[in-house]
Scaffold this active site. Structure first.
Site, PDB file in Angstrom:
ATOM      1  CB  SER A   1     -16.180-102.862 -28.669  1.00  0.00           C
ATOM      2  OG  SER A   1     -17.162-102.190 -27.912  1.00  0.00           O
ATOM      3  CB  ALA A   2     -17.404 -97.482 -30.333  1.00  0.00           C
ATOM      4  CG  HIS A   3     -18.224 -99.671 -24.856  1.00  0.00           C
ATOM      5  ND1 HIS A   3     -18.007-100.096 -23.571  1.00  0.00           N
ATOM      6  CD2 HIS A   3     -18.623-100.765 -25.544  1.00  0.00           C
ATOM      7  CE1 HIS A   3     -18.285-101.395 -23.486  1.00  0.00           C
ATOM      8  NE2 HIS A   3     -18.649-101.821 -24.673  1.00  0.00           N
TER       9      HIS A   3
ATOM     10  CD  GLN B   1     -11.106-105.305 -22.866  1.00  0.00           C
ATOM     11  OE1 GLN B   1     -10.455-104.305 -22.560  1.00  0.00           O
ATOM     12  NE2 GLN B   1     -12.363-105.477 -22.479  1.00  0.00           N
TER      13      GLN B   1
ATOM     14  CB  THR C   1     -31.368 -96.259 -39.905  1.00  0.00           C
ATOM     15  OG1 THR C   1     -32.426 -96.468 -40.840  1.00  0.00           O
ATOM     16  CG2 THR C   1     -30.824 -94.844 -40.049  1.00  0.00           C
TER      17      THR C   1
ATOM     18  CB  THR D   1     -21.824-108.564 -28.207  1.00  0.00           C
ATOM     19  OG1 THR D   1     -21.188-108.386 -26.945  1.00  0.00           O
ATOM     20  CG2 THR D   1     -22.733-109.767 -28.169  1.00  0.00           C
TER      21      THR D   1
ATOM     22  CB  CYS E   1     -19.674-108.707 -19.935  1.00  0.00           C
ATOM     23  SG  CYS E   1     -18.338-107.901 -20.858  1.00  0.00           S
TER      24      CYS E   1
HETATM   25  N1  PLP Z   1     -14.840-108.946 -26.620  1.00  0.00           N
HETATM   26  C1  PLP Z   1     -14.139-108.650 -25.519  1.00  0.00           C
HETATM   27  C2  PLP Z   1     -12.767-109.211 -25.347  1.00  0.00           C
HETATM   28  C3  PLP Z   1     -14.692-107.839 -24.524  1.00  0.00           C
HETATM   29  O1  PLP Z   1     -13.986-107.566 -23.431  1.00  0.00           O
HETATM   30  C4  PLP Z   1     -16.005-107.329 -24.714  1.00  0.00           C
HETATM   31  C5  PLP Z   1     -16.651-106.504 -23.679  1.00  0.00           C
HETATM   32  O2  PLP Z   1     -16.257-106.497 -22.539  1.00  0.00           O
HETATM   33  C6  PLP Z   1     -16.677-107.647 -25.899  1.00  0.00           C
HETATM   34  C7  PLP Z   1     -16.069-108.460 -26.824  1.00  0.00           C
HETATM   35  C8  PLP Z   1     -18.060-107.164 -26.164  1.00  0.00           C
HETATM   36  O3  PLP Z   1     -18.076-105.831 -26.628  1.00  0.00           O
HETATM   37  P1  PLP Z   1     -19.409-104.968 -26.504  1.00  0.00           P
HETATM   38  O4  PLP Z   1     -19.501-104.500 -25.097  1.00  0.00           O
HETATM   39  O5  PLP Z   1     -19.233-103.836 -27.479  1.00  0.00           O
HETATM   40  O6  PLP Z   1     -20.545-105.854 -26.884  1.00  0.00           O
END
Ligand code: PLP
Length: 388
Positions: A199-201, A179, A239, A72, A327
């Protein structure tokens, strides 16, 4: 312990073993990466190694990777009118985003609301390139954002074609690859992206780390979102989240080595799941099935099903799925993605997303299908007027 089957990888992936170890090792390093002493240098080494691993996943130079606290945040950082290319400091007049982007792109970053325009998508779920061409032609100095793979349908977007259109009009292209990374090839040069978000997770790292990656130093962001100590070469003060970044790097390294075989296995299981689903419910609609999709995602609905009810029923059977994009916890909103594809509101209300990952096994698919048989039976009894 009750065995559960996890099918919500597009919301978040389980942490990879290698990322877990990297996280634990980094937690034990005391230094601040900005400190010059040995402890600080040890923390700095972890961050820089992760930068190399994340860069390698997308074919970028480490110097072009900027760590953030999430996908995000990387999207918010990217979408700025003052994004420069080749030293040109003119402010970008318009932000064009596809109608199926994640909320963190749809909000338009730091562009004024009246400068943000939506590019329509076709019924297949792919962005309409003719509409994009017409829209960039009307803009003086545009920034465009088109995701590589949609988080709800898994539909792959024609990013390289979009890049050619955008660049011919003098624009820049940002690509949200959150994704797609680790599931399909994501080479920043091949895609033609000027900026890329990860995004790491979503790739088996831990929550709370992301990255914005630029094509080359030609691309420059003169207005960081977070200012202060000048970390991340001024792009992102604060940091560094050393354990989160180290785990991100470890996950990226495994993803780079194994994504092809993992993707083939996911596609095999996803196809079995869809075949099983259709065998039980021939009227099930799989959204985006006519387009090329990620190997791990199925978004489906049957007439008369309510997504929230289905998600709870699956959960009670030990199966974790989601109703469209998940989300923000507990917030159930009709899918803007399916609406943009022209799906009827009745069917949108029943859309359930099933997303697989690198550790999904055949037994999970069997678990899903067993739960679906029960649920479909209840649904058809309900439709015939029999109390379930
Ligand atoms: N972009 C996409 C296509 C996503 O599916 C998501 C999260 O579901 C994000 C961005 C946001 O990533 P984060 O959860 O690291 O903020």
């Amino acid at each position: 312990m009750v065995e559960r089957s996890y099918f919500d990888w597009n919301a978040t992936a389980p942490v990879r073993e290698e990322a877990r170890s990297a996280f634990a090792e980094a937690v034990a390093v005391n230094g601040n990466p900005s400190s010059v002493h040995a402890e600080g240098r040890a923390a700095r080494r972890l961050v820089e190694r992760a930068r190399e691993e994340v860069a390698a996943l997308v074919g970028a130079r480490p110097a072009d990777v900027f760590f953030t606290a999430s996908g995000t945040e990387a999207n918010m950082l990217a979408l700025s009118p003052s994004l420069e290319s080749a030293g040109d400091k003119r402010l970008r007049d318009r932000l064009l985003v596809s109608a199926i982007e994640h909320a963190s792109v749809r909000v338009g970053g730091r562009f004024p609301a009246n400068a943000v325009h939506e590019i329509p998508v076709e019924a297949s779920g792919r962005v309409d390139l003719a509409a994009l061409a017409a829209m960039v032609a009307e803009s003086a100095w545009p920034l465009v954002s088109v995701m590589l793979a949609n988080n709800e349908t898994g539909v792959l977007q024609p990013v390289a074609e979009a890049a050619a259109i955008v660049h011919a009009a003098g624009g820049l292209l940002h690509v949200d690859a959150v994704q797609a990374a680790g599931r399909i090839g994501c080479d920043i040069g091949t895609l033609g992206a000027d900026l890329l978000t990860l995004s790491a997770h979503k790739i088996g790292g831990v929550k709370g780390a992301g990255a914005l990656i630029r094509r080359s130093e030609d691309i420059h962001l003169s207005d960081p979102l977070i200012r202060g100590g000048g970390q991340e070469r001024g792009y992102r003060a604060g940091t560094e989240n050393v354990p989160g970044i180290a785990a991100f790097g470890a996950a990226a390294a495994v993803a780079r080595r194994h994504w092809r075989e993992e993707a083939a296995q996911m596609a095999f299981l996803r196809d079995r799941l869809e075949a099983g689903l259709r065998a039980v419910s021939p009227d099930a609609v799989v959204f985006g099935a006519a387009a090329e999709r990620l190997p791990n995602t199925t978004l489906f609905a049957v007439e008369g099903m309510k997504a929230e009810t289905a998600v709870i029923a699956f959960d009670l059977e030990g199966v974790a799925v989601s109703s469209g994009a998940a989300c923000s916890s507990g917030k159930v909103q009709p899918s803007h993605v399916l609406a943009a594809m022209g799906v009827s509101p009745a069917l949108v209300a029943g859309a359930v997303r099933v997303s697989l990952g690198f550790s999904t096994a055949e037994a999970d698919v069997e678990g899903f299908l067993g739960a679906w048989r029960k649920l479909a039976n209840t649904l058809s009894r309900g439709q015939r007027g029999i109390a379930a």
